[in-house]
Structure formats: C-alpha cells, structure tokens
Design an enzyme around this catalytic site. Structure first.
Site, PDB file in Angstrom:
ATOM      1  N   ASN A  49     -10.949   3.855   0.703  1.00  0.00           N
ATOM      2  CA  ASN A  49      -9.809   3.739  -0.050  1.00  0.00           C
ATOM      3  C   ASN A  49      -9.967   4.893  -1.077  1.00  0.00           C
ATOM      4  O   ASN A  49     -10.977   5.872  -1.191  1.00  0.00           O
ATOM      5  CB  ASN A  49      -9.902   2.421  -0.814  1.00  0.00           C
ATOM      6  CG  ASN A  49      -9.201   1.399  -0.222  1.00  0.00           C
ATOM      7  OD1 ASN A  49      -8.063   1.651   0.245  1.00  0.00           O
ATOM      8  ND2 ASN A  49      -9.414   0.165   0.040  1.00  0.00           N
TER       9      ASN A  49
ATOM     10  N   GLU B  26       0.817  -1.079  -0.101  1.00  0.00           N
ATOM     11  CA  GLU B  26      -0.149  -0.026  -0.073  1.00  0.00           C
ATOM     12  C   GLU B  26       0.907   1.004  -0.054  1.00  0.00           C
ATOM     13  O   GLU B  26       2.065   1.105  -0.086  1.00  0.00           O
ATOM     14  CB  GLU B  26      -0.850   0.019   1.263  1.00  0.00           C
ATOM     15  CG  GLU B  26      -2.491  -0.264   1.138  1.00  0.00           C
ATOM     16  CD  GLU B  26      -3.061   0.846   0.110  1.00  0.00           C
ATOM     17  OE1 GLU B  26      -2.504   1.768  -0.195  1.00  0.00           O
ATOM     18  OE2 GLU B  26      -4.313   0.540  -0.139  1.00  0.00           O
TER      19      GLU B  26
ATOM     20  N   ASP C 187     -10.080   0.026  -5.230  1.00  0.00           N
ATOM     21  CA  ASP C 187      -8.928  -0.027  -3.871  1.00  0.00           C
ATOM     22  C   ASP C 187      -8.395   1.714  -4.176  1.00  0.00           C
ATOM     23  O   ASP C 187      -9.094   2.781  -4.152  1.00  0.00           O
ATOM     24  CB  ASP C 187      -8.080  -0.961  -4.020  1.00  0.00           C
ATOM     25  CG  ASP C 187      -7.493  -1.151  -2.758  1.00  0.00           C
ATOM     26  OD1 ASP C 187      -6.722  -0.226  -2.008  1.00  0.00           O
ATOM     27  OD2 ASP C 187      -7.668  -2.353  -2.196  1.00  0.00           O
TER      28      ASP C 187
END
Length: 297
Positions: free
Chosen positions: A151, A19, A202
């Site tokens: 997200n 991430e 995402d």
C-alpha cells in the site's frame, strides 16, 4: 495556522473495499472502485451534480489512472486493462501475475515519468505473497517481493523519491528513484515506523510541498508525514476503515477518501454509521495533478 478540515459524505453507495481513486480535472469527475464487489464509480464533483454512476466490472479492479481524455487504465486481477470511457470497452494492455489465480492487484499510482507502480497480494492476504511492480508501457519489472499487503504507493513531486508500505508491518518506506524512469537507484529504508494510535497505514498521496498523506485503516483518520519523516498532522474522518486518498477539486485542495466495510460484522457496522462511504475532506493544502499513464515506454 492549520485550517480546520471540512468533511462531506459523497452521494455514492457504500463500498465493500473501496480503493484506487482518480480525478479528471477537465470534467471535474472522480473515479474509484470497489475491489471485492467488482464495481467502478463515476461521480461529478461539479456543483449540483447528481449521485454517482455505478458500472459492473468483469474482474476485481484496484487502481485507476488516466491515459488520455478518452481512455483510462484499470489494474485488474490478472493484468492492466485500457478502458474506453465512451462505451466501457476493456482491452488487456499487459499481463500481471496472470498465471497465479490466488493473487490480485492492490494499491498503485503513476510516477511522474508515466510509469505505473502497482502492488499485488494474496486474495486471502497470505503472508509474503505480495509484490510491487514497475510497469513502463508493457514492460513489467518486479521491484519488491515477499510483501503481504502493499500500500501507500506515492511519489515526491520531483519523482526522485518513492514511498510504499506493507500494511501488515506498518513501516512507511522510502526509496531513491531515477526521476526519468521511476526505477529505484538504491535500497529502501524506513521513513516512518507506525507503532501508536492503532490501525494500519493504507493508501497514500503526496501534496505539492512533498507531504505524504496516508489513510489509516481501522483508526478513522488520515495522517500526514513530512519529507523528513515526521508525522505532522492527523485528520479524523467519518469511516472507521479509510483506504486511499487522492487530491480533487478545481484547486486540488480536497482529498477524496475511499473506505471499506470488509471484515466488519453487524455490530461493527452499526457502530460505524459511515462504513464504506467515500468522503471529501478539505484540508487546507493543495496537491498535484496525478500523471497520466504512458501506453508506450
């Protein structure tokens, strides 16, 4: 004419939950984290550079942002931390849900004003335990509550529109902002309702034309959405579970995309040879340099 994408798998370990990528154009260095395995990665994208360097963190971190040439910001489990690049020293900048050990930070991005939007979520992705906060200096303001997996935090180039998603709901939201502060000036509305093709929206980043590029977790692709709310392009990527893109390179014309093997059993990993890999995707469009976080509001 749309440019055929190029794909390169980077020389870095697989991520359990990759991430928060960030890029320093001054040194041509990319940074990202593995949330669940508490690792920070540093990789030079200069020609001939070696493999990624890996640093162990004392907490789960989810987001990286530049501060200045000597410091960067990490979003940790209980707050925001300033990291000194020279020696890796960490100093807590401000608390964030520090009294709730059942939550952690997730996706985040710096607004052009220098304020950070950062999401939180339950460590077990419990429904409704997430939120999105605005952090200006050390002043923390909760913007949106009762989310599950926040997200796709990203901003229009002029800072007047913000985007986000609750990945469980798959609704890409947009909200009008004060360009000077990054604070909302209206209620959010739906920008795009994702309901086909599988996977979930995402992480996201916006290019210089205002197109929103999102990773679609579980569908091995990136999607591009126009400022008007149309899906205009889908680009396949090798990992089945891509998580977050950011623009990198001297011309900011490539996307560095993190991914994850979280939740995959042995059979799923065998079926996805590039699970957890970080990839470089040439898409034929140019992005903008991410703003630095301002330590003082």
């Amino acid at each position: 004419m749309t440019t055929e994408p190029t794909i390169r798998v980077l020389d870095a370990p697989r991520c359990h939950l990759g991430e928060g990528p960030s890029y320093d154009p001054g040194t041509e260095t990319a940074w990202w984290v593995d949330i669940l395995d508490r690792r920070l990665f540093e990789l030079s994208l200069a020609a001939g550079a070696g493999p990624a360097r890996v640093y162990t963190l004392p907490f789960m971190a989810s987001c990286i942002a530049a501060i200045d040439p000597e410091h960067q910001l990490l979003a940790g489990e209980d707050g925001l931390y300033v990291r000194t690049l020279f020696d890796g020293r960490l100093t807590r900048h401000c608390a964030l849900e520090a009294d709730d050990p059942g939550t952690r930070t997730n996706d985040g991005r710096v607004h052009p004003s220098g304020a950070l939007w950062i999401g939180t979520m339950g460590c077990g992705a419990e429904r409704g335990r997430g939120a999105i906060y605005h952090v200006a200096g050390t002043r923390v303001t909760r913007l949106f509550a009762h989310l599950t997996i926040p997200n796709a935090i990203a901003f229009a180039p002029d800072g007047r529109v913000g985007y986000f998603v609750d990945s469980r709901e798959n609704l890409l939201m947009r909200v009008a902002l004060d360009a000077a502060t990054g604070l909302p000036v209206a209620e959010p509305d739906i920008h795009y309702r994702h309901a086909d093709g599988g996977g979930s929206i995402d992480g996201a980043v916006v290019d210089r034309e205002g197109v929103i590029w999102t990773a679609r977790f579980g569908a091995a692709c990136l999607d591009a959405y126009s400022p008007a709310g149309d899906r205009v392009r889908t680009v396949p990527v090798p990992p089945h579970q891509p998580t977050c893109p950011t623009f990198v390179g001297r011309d900011l014309d490539h996307l560095l995309v993190t991914s994850a093997y979280e939740g995959m059993d042995d059979a799923a990993r065998r079926a996805d040879p590039e699970h957890g890999r970080t990839v470089l995707v040439g898409i034929g469009t140019r992005g903008l340099l991410e703003p630095a976080f301002r330590l003082a509001a």
